[in-house]
Design a protein around this motif. Sequence first.
Motif, mmCIF file in Angstrom:
data_model
loop_
_atom_site.group_PDB
_atom_site.id
_atom_site.type_symbol
_atom_site.label_atom_id
_atom_site.label_comp_id
_atom_site.label_asym_id
_atom_site.label_seq_id
_atom_site.Cartn_x
_atom_site.Cartn_y
_atom_site.Cartn_z
ATOM 1 N N TYR A 137 -12.331 48.938 6.225
ATOM 2 C CA TYR A 137 -13.136 47.686 6.835
ATOM 3 C C TYR A 137 -14.338 48.591 7.388
ATOM 4 O O TYR A 137 -14.553 49.706 7.811
ATOM 5 C CB TYR A 137 -12.570 47.063 7.842
ATOM 6 N N GLN A 166 -12.695 42.038 -0.254
ATOM 7 C CA GLN A 166 -12.792 42.190 -1.698
ATOM 8 C C GLN A 166 -11.262 43.007 -2.003
ATOM 9 O O GLN A 166 -10.915 43.570 -1.370
ATOM 10 C CB GLN A 166 -13.803 43.093 -2.222
ATOM 11 N N VAL A 167 -11.159 42.581 -3.418
ATOM 12 C CA VAL A 167 -9.664 43.339 -3.870
ATOM 13 C C VAL A 167 -10.111 43.207 -5.303
ATOM 14 O O VAL A 167 -10.769 42.553 -5.788
ATOM 15 C CB VAL A 167 -8.561 42.631 -3.423
ATOM 16 N N THR A 207 -12.923 42.885 -8.226
ATOM 17 C CA THR A 207 -13.617 43.820 -9.003
ATOM 18 C C THR A 207 -12.852 44.425 -9.991
ATOM 19 O O THR A 207 -11.520 44.098 -10.072
ATOM 20 C CB THR A 207 -13.863 45.241 -7.933
ATOM 21 N N PRO A 213 -13.495 47.966 -4.195
ATOM 22 C CA PRO A 213 -13.832 47.046 -2.886
ATOM 23 C C PRO A 213 -14.148 48.031 -1.862
ATOM 24 O O PRO A 213 -14.747 47.719 -0.848
ATOM 25 C CB PRO A 213 -12.424 46.567 -2.805
ATOM 26 N N ILE A 214 -13.235 49.394 -1.626
ATOM 27 C CA ILE A 214 -13.623 50.153 -0.383
ATOM 28 C C ILE A 214 -14.921 50.799 -0.510
ATOM 29 O O ILE A 214 -15.801 51.028 0.411
ATOM 30 C CB ILE A 214 -12.538 51.333 -0.243
ATOM 31 N N ALA A 217 -17.131 48.023 0.883
ATOM 32 C CA ALA A 217 -17.167 47.766 2.187
ATOM 33 C C ALA A 217 -17.773 49.101 2.918
ATOM 34 O O ALA A 217 -18.520 48.917 3.927
ATOM 35 C CB ALA A 217 -15.591 47.789 2.572
ATOM 36 N N THR A 222 -19.190 44.032 1.709
ATOM 37 C CA THR A 222 -18.315 43.681 2.015
ATOM 38 C C THR A 222 -17.532 44.025 3.301
ATOM 39 O O THR A 222 -17.834 45.255 3.668
ATOM 40 C CB THR A 222 -17.086 43.389 0.912
ATOM 41 N N SER A 225 -11.588 45.406 2.689
ATOM 42 C CA SER A 225 -11.254 45.707 1.148
ATOM 43 C C SER A 225 -9.557 45.958 1.466
ATOM 44 O O SER A 225 -9.315 46.357 2.359
ATOM 45 C CB SER A 225 -11.707 46.958 0.821
ATOM 46 N N SER A 227 -7.163 48.220 -0.445
ATOM 47 C CA SER A 227 -7.320 49.469 -1.221
ATOM 48 C C SER A 227 -6.438 50.555 -0.977
ATOM 49 O O SER A 227 -5.493 50.255 0.163
ATOM 50 C CB SER A 227 -8.634 49.910 -0.487
#
Length: 344
Positions: A137, A166-167, A207, A213-214, A217, A222, A225, A227
């Motif tokens: 985050y 996001q993932v 993605t 995602p990370i 973030a 975003t 995530s 992750s």
Amino acid sequence: MPHPIPCAAALAVAALFATPAVQAQDAGQLNVICSVQAEWCNMIQTVFTKTTGVKVNMSLKGSGEALAQLIAERANPKTDVWFGGTGDPHLQAAEQGLSLDYKSPSLPQLHAWAQQQAEQSKFRTVGIYSGPLGFGYNTELIAKKKLPIPKTWADLLNPAFKGEIQVANPASSGTAYTMVATLVQLMGEEKAFEYMKALHRNISQYTRSGTGPIKAAARGETTVSISFVHDGPGEAMQGFPIATITPADGTGAEIGSMSLIDGARNLANAKRFYDWALTAGAQEMGAAAKQFQLPSNKAAKVDPRVPDFKKIKFIPYDYAKYGSSTERKRLIARWEKDVNSLPR
């Protein structure tokens, strides 16, 4: 193409190894598919060549792409070793006879989870690192938007997180498939799919890659995530406002793996690389390349930024079942039909 690591850094790492370098033309070559981050791939390529004289041809590919390439090359393999990436595709390669059974003399030096990975695959793959699944985050966005830090899987369903998560897509990402398999084992399949349908409403993007995602973030694209949490410290080292947490109600972990390819053209060098990659010294290069998974060699020094496995609640993850081709295909097909097809 990734940039090679600076010569001085590579030489400093090479100095850790006592094996004297020999002329590359005398030692032959090796073709490696590398499914970890570019900096780590470059480091092992440079150091192995400097310490053995073997010319390493390195190709960087995600684990899903790597498996697809090995299937396509089955009749005429061009790869000798596949290094890294989530264990599920390695187990599928083993199941399909794409990898070679080999018991390295280094095997007894490894943690039980790495030895178990080897046994489950009939010694056609081996665990080289492990890393837990959790949430990343952006600390600045969480504070600015007055959002709570998610501490359990259920917390991600909070309507306040709509469009904030996001993932990756489990069809292309081992990270996201680990999430699907973890939730199914944690909640039971029906409840897990109900959960993922509810989570879908809060997802802004699926993605292609598990690290996407990370990275998003970290860069403020975003807020949250899903992750592998070992991908967080490397982003924080670059100055990004990223923190990670593992869900208090339980999580799974990847076992990153390595496989020798059946039909390898440079088999002697492939075995030499495989044995070397299982040594403590070679595994400590992960942290030197800003990658913070737990090494599988028990003697490897563990960087303080590596997640503390003793403080994480892990589910009893069934790697053999969820690493099988049929189970993976079935769960991904169900995810596409029941979750990804829904409007958001």
